[in-house]
Design an enzyme around this catalytic site. Structure first.
Site, short mmCIF file in Angstrom:
data_model
loop_
_atom_site.label_atom_id
_atom_site.label_comp_id
_atom_site.label_asym_id
_atom_site.label_seq_id
_atom_site.Cartn_x
_atom_site.Cartn_y
_atom_site.Cartn_z
N GLU A 91 24.72 -42.26 42.11
CA GLU A 91 25.66 -43.17 41.44
C GLU A 91 25.15 -44.62 41.50
OE1 GLU A 91 26.41 -40.90 43.68
OE2 GLU A 91 28.33 -39.92 43.26
N ARG A 144 30.53 -45.11 56.45
CA ARG A 144 31.98 -45.41 56.42
C ARG A 144 32.42 -46.35 57.55
NH1 ARG A 144 30.75 -40.19 57.15
NH2 ARG A 144 31.30 -39.17 59.10
O1 F6P Z 1 29.40 -39.44 50.27
C1 F6P Z 1 28.40 -39.36 51.21
C2 F6P Z 1 27.80 -40.66 51.59
O2 F6P Z 1 26.63 -40.37 52.31
C3 F6P Z 1 28.73 -41.55 52.42
O3 F6P Z 1 28.82 -41.19 53.74
C4 F6P Z 1 28.11 -42.88 52.19
O4 F6P Z 1 29.01 -43.88 52.57
C5 F6P Z 1 27.83 -42.82 50.70
O5 F6P Z 1 27.44 -41.48 50.49
C6 F6P Z 1 26.83 -43.79 50.17
O6 F6P Z 1 25.54 -43.65 50.71
P1 F6P Z 1 24.43 -44.77 50.54
O7 F6P Z 1 24.88 -45.99 51.24
O8 F6P Z 1 23.20 -44.18 51.17
O9 F6P Z 1 24.23 -45.02 49.07
#
Ligand code: F6P
Length: 522
Positions: free
Chosen positions: A214, A269
């Site tokens: 994303e 988180r």
């Molecule tokens: O949804 C899973 C997850 O790994 C979360 O724990 C984390 O906060 C989020 O995706 C975003 O991850 P990143 O900071 O690596 O983009």
């Protein structure tokens, strides 16, 4: 040394709690309230925070037995292990040190024999200096104009925490407009960029891994949009990153100087206290951001040192276990009586459910008891006109946290009086209900006896529905830090009590893998 591995249901305290539950499960909060000292006996005051848990289906013995459970499980040992940097996130081989991010003590915290505090301090200095430059207008975009808008691009922990805090601290905000792009839904990013001017916008790409579908998709789309009016040489003035993956950040085209570090010992988180909170500091200024950290540190010290009987996160965690594992309540509501906190339930859903939504214990065995609660909620008084009907008169038992503030920020006294009357009124209604006799008395003059008897069952409130009042003096950066840290420690305490690992999140992977497979086959 790893965390201990104790099945809570095999402890002496659990057996005692089971017996106790069989004796007291039908107790009524209204009857318990005949004891005029109850509120005093079941409240904890900690500086500007009062937690009143007297409207629960508990006696003093319940609390004693729950505290025994925390002792049987050796919660104290687990708390120390977290604070001192032991590898308590065993499945990912990491320490869990969000508490070190807000610690101002001299006590070193060692990872592989090296103190991490200096790195934390230098990152805070970098956040301060960068925020000051952007806020003061000294940081210029590619056409020499100052920054007016900041866009945080991230998802999950790299979005929900900063977004919730920026929303909650709106009162303390400066002139910068802050936006958040998270969803891979292209309409989300399109809606955000359509309002923006590339000459005056700063993009903060937040991704611990810098591989999240994303975030990278949104960052690429935004970069392409930016390059329609600027050149790649202008990227350093408009794009900064927060990440552990320096290589990926570099290939995206972000200047090394504009990378804010993240570390493996901070879970997504629990990361708003790290450079993931950069958009918070940009939005409310570094001093307010620092005050948020100070509030959290105060809660850390309380959690680490206070006896379990007077320890707010521990007591709230134990009460939640009482309802979850003995009364079989499946959900909990978080109900802030402040419109500023409207994003808190969303934030807590990730923090709580990604942490404790686990069905395998620390031995790797399938768990035979209930773990993580389902959390949901919304702000009062809006939710009183939405879902509270079910909480008052439905068939489900839903313990609820009511978060309130003695003072409002703009000082509209009349509004605040009404707001707080509702805050207390709802908790009283849930706890004490309304009996047939009371309803009858009320309807006496409004119709004939048959009509009254017909209506009666619908108007009765059973009551005996539990709630906690979490009351602060005022919504400030510091009190918000305290509140968030309170829930963080509640989460960890519950994970320890349920003998699970709270700091991994393998459950989010399969869906991502399958989505990637589908994309490859298209
Ligand atoms: O949804 C899973 C997850 O790994 C979360 O724990 C984390 O906060 C989020 O995706 C975003 O991850 P990143 O900071 O690596 O983009």
């Amino acid at each position: 040394m790893a965390l201990k591995n104790i099945n809570p249901t095999k402890t002496a305290a659990w057996s005692a709690l089971t017996n106790h539950f069989n004796n007291v499960q039908n107790i009524n909060i209204k009857d318990l309230y005949k004891d005029t000292d109850r509120q005093k006996d079941f409240s904890i005051q900690f500086d500007d925070l009062l937690v009143d848990f007297s409207k629960n289906r508990i006696t003093k013995e319940t609390i004693n037995l729950l505290v025994d459970l925390a002792k049987d499980i050796d919660l104290k040992d687990a708390i120390e292990k977290q604070f001192t940097g032991e590898t308590i996130n065993v499945t990912e081989g990491r320490a869990v040190l969000h508490t070190a991010l807000r610690s101002t003590s001299e006590e070193p915290v060692l990872i592989d024999g090296k103190d991490i505090k200096p790195k934390i301090q230098s990152t805070l200095r970098k956040i301060r200096s960068f925020s000051n430059k952007v806020i003061s207008g000294k940081w210029k975009g590619y056409t020499g104009k100052s920054i007016t808008d900041v866009v945080n691009i991230g998802i999950g922990g790299s979005d929900l925490g900063p977004d919730m805090v920026v929303e909650s601290l709106q009162f303390y905000k400066n002139q910068l407009n802050t936006h958040f792009v998270s969803n891979v839904d292209g309409d989300h990013v399109s809606e955000v960029i359509k309002k923006l001017d590339p000459e005056t916008t700063l993009f903060v790409i937040v991704s611990k891994t810098f591989t999240t579908q994303e975030t990278i998709s949104n960052a690429e789309t935004i970069k392409n949009w930016f390059l329609k009016s600027a050149t790649i040489f202008d990227i350093p003035k408009h794009f900064v990153a927060v990440s552990t993956n320096l290589e990926a950040v570099d290939s995206f085209g972000i200047d090394k100087k504009n990378v804010f570090p993240m570390w493996n010992w901070v879970g997504g988180r629990f990361s708003l206290w790290s450079a993931v909170g950069l958009s918070i500091s940009l939005s409310v200024g570094f001093d307010n951001y620092k005050a948020l950290l100070e509030g959290a540190e105060e809660m850390d010290i309380h959690f680490r040192n206070e006896n379990f009987e007077n320890n707010i996160p521990v007591i709230l965690a134990l009460l939640s276990v009482w309802y979850n594992n003995f009364y079989n309540a499946e959900t909990e509501a978080v109900l802030p009586y402040s419109q500023y906190l409207k994003k808190l339930p969303d934030y807590l859903q990730q923090a709580i459910m990604e942490s404790n939504g686990k069905g395998v214990d620390r031995n790797g065995d399938k768990i035979e008891y209930q773990t993580g609660t389902i959390v949901w909620g919304s702000t009062g008084t809006n939710m009183q006109h939405a879902f509270m009907q079910l909480v008052h008169q439905g068939t489900k038992l839903i313990p609820a946290d009511f978060i309130g503030y003695k003072e409002s920020l703009y000082g509209l006294e009349d509004h605040h009086k009404k707001l707080m009357a509702n805050y207390y009124g709802q908790m009283d209604a849930l706890a004490f209900g309304k009996t047939k006799e009371e309803v009858h008395l009320e309807l006496k003059f409004s119709g004939d006896e048959d009509k009254i008897n017909q209506l009666l069952p619908f108007k009765v409130f059973e009551g005996n529905r539990p709630s906690n009042a979490i009351l602060f003096d005022k919504l400030t950066p510091k009190s918000l830090g305290k509140l968030i840290a309170l829930y963080e420690h509640k989460i960890y305490t519950q994970g320890i009590l349920w003998n699970i690992y709270s700091y991994d999140q393998f459950g989010v992977e399969l869906g991502k893998e399958l989505a990637n497979k589908l994309l490859k086959n298209q």
